[in-house]
Design a protein around this motif. Sequence first.
Motif, PDB file in Angstrom:
ATOM      1  N   ASP A 193     -21.130  56.892  58.348  1.00  0.00           N
ATOM      2  CA  ASP A 193     -19.980  56.352  57.631  1.00  0.00           C
ATOM      3  C   ASP A 193     -18.733  57.204  57.827  1.00  0.00           C
ATOM      4  O   ASP A 193     -17.631  56.781  57.456  1.00  0.00           O
ATOM      5  CB  ASP A 193     -20.289  56.186  56.138  1.00  0.00           C
ATOM      6  CG  ASP A 193     -20.751  57.479  55.485  1.00  0.00           C
ATOM      7  OD1 ASP A 193     -21.291  58.351  56.191  1.00  0.00           O
ATOM      8  OD2 ASP A 193     -20.598  57.608  54.255  1.00  0.00           O
ATOM      9  N   TYR A 206     -15.642  44.973  56.842  1.00  0.00           N
ATOM     10  CA  TYR A 206     -16.023  46.024  55.894  1.00  0.00           C
ATOM     11  C   TYR A 206     -14.796  46.494  55.110  1.00  0.00           C
ATOM     12  O   TYR A 206     -14.838  46.636  53.880  1.00  0.00           O
ATOM     13  CB  TYR A 206     -16.650  47.199  56.645  1.00  0.00           C
ATOM     14  CG  TYR A 206     -16.814  48.451  55.818  1.00  0.00           C
ATOM     15  CD1 TYR A 206     -17.905  48.617  54.971  1.00  0.00           C
ATOM     16  CD2 TYR A 206     -15.871  49.479  55.880  1.00  0.00           C
ATOM     17  CE1 TYR A 206     -18.054  49.768  54.205  1.00  0.00           C
ATOM     18  CE2 TYR A 206     -16.012  50.628  55.125  1.00  0.00           C
ATOM     19  CZ  TYR A 206     -17.110  50.775  54.288  1.00  0.00           C
ATOM     20  OH  TYR A 206     -17.244  51.912  53.536  1.00  0.00           O
ATOM     21  N   ASP A 218     -23.128  48.811  48.155  1.00  0.00           N
ATOM     22  CA  ASP A 218     -22.735  49.536  49.362  1.00  0.00           C
ATOM     23  C   ASP A 218     -23.609  49.190  50.552  1.00  0.00           C
ATOM     24  O   ASP A 218     -23.132  49.127  51.689  1.00  0.00           O
ATOM     25  CB  ASP A 218     -22.784  51.045  49.105  1.00  0.00           C
ATOM     26  CG  ASP A 218     -21.636  51.530  48.230  1.00  0.00           C
ATOM     27  OD1 ASP A 218     -20.634  50.787  48.096  1.00  0.00           O
ATOM     28  OD2 ASP A 218     -21.736  52.643  47.683  1.00  0.00           O
ATOM     29  N   VAL A 219     -24.895  48.945  50.320  1.00  0.00           N
ATOM     30  CA  VAL A 219     -25.774  48.627  51.437  1.00  0.00           C
ATOM     31  C   VAL A 219     -25.349  47.332  52.108  1.00  0.00           C
ATOM     32  O   VAL A 219     -25.434  47.188  53.338  1.00  0.00           O
ATOM     33  CB  VAL A 219     -27.254  48.557  50.979  1.00  0.00           C
ATOM     34  CG1 VAL A 219     -27.500  47.397  50.013  1.00  0.00           C
ATOM     35  CG2 VAL A 219     -28.181  48.453  52.185  1.00  0.00           C
ATOM     36  N   ASN A 222     -22.357  48.101  54.267  1.00  0.00           N
ATOM     37  CA  ASN A 222     -22.762  48.843  55.460  1.00  0.00           C
ATOM     38  C   ASN A 222     -23.476  47.953  56.469  1.00  0.00           C
ATOM     39  O   ASN A 222     -23.371  48.180  57.681  1.00  0.00           O
ATOM     40  CB  ASN A 222     -23.654  50.013  55.065  1.00  0.00           C
ATOM     41  CG  ASN A 222     -22.857  51.160  54.459  1.00  0.00           C
ATOM     42  OD1 ASN A 222     -21.676  51.314  54.739  1.00  0.00           O
ATOM     43  ND2 ASN A 222     -23.505  51.959  53.620  1.00  0.00           N
ATOM     44  N   ILE A 223     -24.207  46.952  56.001  1.00  0.00           N
ATOM     45  CA  ILE A 223     -24.807  45.988  56.925  1.00  0.00           C
ATOM     46  C   ILE A 223     -23.714  45.326  57.744  1.00  0.00           C
ATOM     47  O   ILE A 223     -23.815  45.197  58.974  1.00  0.00           O
ATOM     48  CB  ILE A 223     -25.626  44.931  56.155  1.00  0.00           C
ATOM     49  CG1 ILE A 223     -26.932  45.527  55.648  1.00  0.00           C
ATOM     50  CG2 ILE A 223     -25.916  43.717  57.043  1.00  0.00           C
ATOM     51  CD1 ILE A 223     -27.707  44.596  54.713  1.00  0.00           C
ATOM     52  N   HIS A 233     -28.515  51.511  66.034  1.00  0.00           N
ATOM     53  CA  HIS A 233     -29.693  50.985  65.337  1.00  0.00           C
ATOM     54  C   HIS A 233     -30.751  50.424  66.270  1.00  0.00           C
ATOM     55  O   HIS A 233     -31.914  50.304  65.895  1.00  0.00           O
ATOM     56  CB  HIS A 233     -29.293  49.952  64.271  1.00  0.00           C
ATOM     57  CG  HIS A 233     -28.647  48.697  64.788  1.00  0.00           C
ATOM     58  ND1 HIS A 233     -29.306  47.763  65.545  1.00  0.00           N
ATOM     59  CD2 HIS A 233     -27.398  48.199  64.597  1.00  0.00           C
ATOM     60  CE1 HIS A 233     -28.497  46.752  65.812  1.00  0.00           C
ATOM     61  NE2 HIS A 233     -27.327  46.998  65.258  1.00  0.00           N
ATOM     62  N   ASP A 246     -28.611  57.781  56.102  1.00  0.00           N
ATOM     63  CA  ASP A 246     -28.385  56.711  57.066  1.00  0.00           C
ATOM     64  C   ASP A 246     -29.660  55.938  57.402  1.00  0.00           C
ATOM     65  O   ASP A 246     -29.593  54.821  57.922  1.00  0.00           O
ATOM     66  CB  ASP A 246     -27.776  57.273  58.350  1.00  0.00           C
ATOM     67  CG  ASP A 246     -26.386  57.836  58.121  1.00  0.00           C
ATOM     68  OD1 ASP A 246     -25.716  57.377  57.175  1.00  0.00           O
ATOM     69  OD2 ASP A 246     -25.970  58.743  58.877  1.00  0.00           O
ATOM     70  N   GLU A 248     -31.680  54.560  55.359  1.00  0.00           N
ATOM     71  CA  GLU A 248     -31.715  53.360  54.522  1.00  0.00           C
ATOM     72  C   GLU A 248     -30.780  52.289  55.069  1.00  0.00           C
ATOM     73  O   GLU A 248     -31.127  51.099  55.101  1.00  0.00           O
ATOM     74  CB  GLU A 248     -31.322  53.721  53.084  1.00  0.00           C
ATOM     75  CG  GLU A 248     -31.381  52.568  52.103  1.00  0.00           C
ATOM     76  CD  GLU A 248     -32.802  52.131  51.774  1.00  0.00           C
ATOM     77  OE1 GLU A 248     -32.947  51.131  51.054  1.00  0.00           O
ATOM     78  OE2 GLU A 248     -33.760  52.792  52.237  1.00  0.00           O
ATOM     79  N   THR A 249     -29.606  52.702  55.543  1.00  0.00           N
ATOM     80  CA  THR A 249     -28.684  51.744  56.150  1.00  0.00           C
ATOM     81  C   THR A 249     -29.300  51.102  57.380  1.00  0.00           C
ATOM     82  O   THR A 249     -29.249  49.880  57.560  1.00  0.00           O
ATOM     83  CB  THR A 249     -27.365  52.440  56.529  1.00  0.00           C
ATOM     84  OG1 THR A 249     -26.734  52.942  55.353  1.00  0.00           O
ATOM     85  CG2 THR A 249     -26.434  51.475  57.242  1.00  0.00           C
ATOM     86  N   ARG A 250     -29.897  51.929  58.235  1.00  0.00           N
ATOM     87  CA  ARG A 250     -30.499  51.403  59.458  1.00  0.00           C
ATOM     88  C   ARG A 250     -31.621  50.428  59.126  1.00  0.00           C
ATOM     89  O   ARG A 250     -31.758  49.381  59.774  1.00  0.00           O
ATOM     90  CB  ARG A 250     -31.025  52.553  60.317  1.00  0.00           C
ATOM     91  CG  ARG A 250     -31.575  52.113  61.663  1.00  0.00           C
ATOM     92  CD  ARG A 250     -31.970  53.327  62.520  1.00  0.00           C
ATOM     93  NE  ARG A 250     -32.415  52.909  63.837  1.00  0.00           N
ATOM     94  CZ  ARG A 250     -33.666  52.596  64.138  1.00  0.00           C
ATOM     95  NH1 ARG A 250     -34.618  52.663  63.188  1.00  0.00           N
ATOM     96  NH2 ARG A 250     -33.989  52.217  65.355  1.00  0.00           N
ATOM     97  N   TRP A 252     -31.920  48.392  56.603  1.00  0.00           N
ATOM     98  CA  TRP A 252     -31.391  47.101  56.177  1.00  0.00           C
ATOM     99  C   TRP A 252     -30.628  46.394  57.292  1.00  0.00           C
ATOM    100  O   TRP A 252     -30.651  45.161  57.381  1.00  0.00           O
ATOM    101  CB  TRP A 252     -30.513  47.270  54.947  1.00  0.00           C
ATOM    102  CG  TRP A 252     -31.338  47.373  53.699  1.00  0.00           C
ATOM    103  CD1 TRP A 252     -31.617  48.489  52.977  1.00  0.00           C
ATOM    104  CD2 TRP A 252     -32.036  46.296  53.057  1.00  0.00           C
ATOM    105  NE1 TRP A 252     -32.439  48.184  51.915  1.00  0.00           N
ATOM    106  CE2 TRP A 252     -32.707  46.839  51.941  1.00  0.00           C
ATOM    107  CE3 TRP A 252     -32.156  44.923  53.309  1.00  0.00           C
ATOM    108  CZ2 TRP A 252     -33.485  46.063  51.088  1.00  0.00           C
ATOM    109  CZ3 TRP A 252     -32.923  44.139  52.470  1.00  0.00           C
ATOM    110  CH2 TRP A 252     -33.576  44.706  51.377  1.00  0.00           C
TER     111      TRP A 252
END
Length: 292
Positions: A193, A206, A218-219, A222-223, A233, A246, A248-250, A252
């Motif tokens: 981020d 975004y 926020d997730v 970030n998607i 990713h 990161d 968790e972001t990847r 999702w």
Amino acid sequence: MRILKEHEIFFLDPSELLRPEPTFADKSPSQFRDYSVDTEDPLKERVRRTYREMHLNQTVDFVMGRREHWLKFNTIKMTVREALEKLNDLVDESDPDLDLPNIIHAFQAAERARSEFPEHDWLHLTALIHDLGKIMAFYNEPQWAVVGDTFVVGCRWGDSIVYRNDSFVGNPDGDNPNYNTEYGMYEPNCGIDNLLMSWGHDEYMYSVLKHNKTKLPDVACNIIRFHSFYPWHNGGDYKHLEAPKDAETRKWVLIFNRYDLYTKSEVVPDIEALWPYYQTLIDKYLPGVLEF
């Protein structure tokens, strides 16, 4: 070949054209993300030229300039529904014989997310609006600064970027010692981020969400921000810049990308029947008139 209406423009998103996930497609896995060069294939040449322009011109200075231009949020005001309907005038040049409005793709993606995660209404809306940033194409932004896989500017380009071997030739950042090393202008493990991404519809949407004070988690934001960041990713690049959060972001983003397939589906959603449900989500998370 279909004839364009006067208000329509051709629109090629190479990132959607050649998706890696075969789950919902009629193609074999080997047919996805085929970036081989074939000068006799018009479609492959269009894709290659799009990425050539992107990789030649997307520099730190260029990205900062586009952010300065677009993040004033003074281009147009419209509701989410109006923006979705606006995108119907964008025609995917990758398949000019298929008249598939973008809104159908949006609802297909949203309904797939809704089917797998009925309890996560934020994910349903995320799928519905993930491409809204493409409205930049109506306001003189070249397609190579709207669509396609994104990457980090300000450090050495990732090895898995499509056409990586020769498409960056001539990009001045490649000769700049501040930007052409492994870390470039970043600190180790600074977090994705905190990276400056190539300019496109992901980063723009975004920023639109944040500017308009969305109530999406926020997730979800970030998607939208990283769904085209394939070198990270999908390709495994930039791990040295990741922060622990990161992961968790990847997770999702990869879940979401199962729905974000631009395929010729035989199932066309009944959009009018679905609108009331999705309008409740818009009213909950992103209501009213937005500043783009």
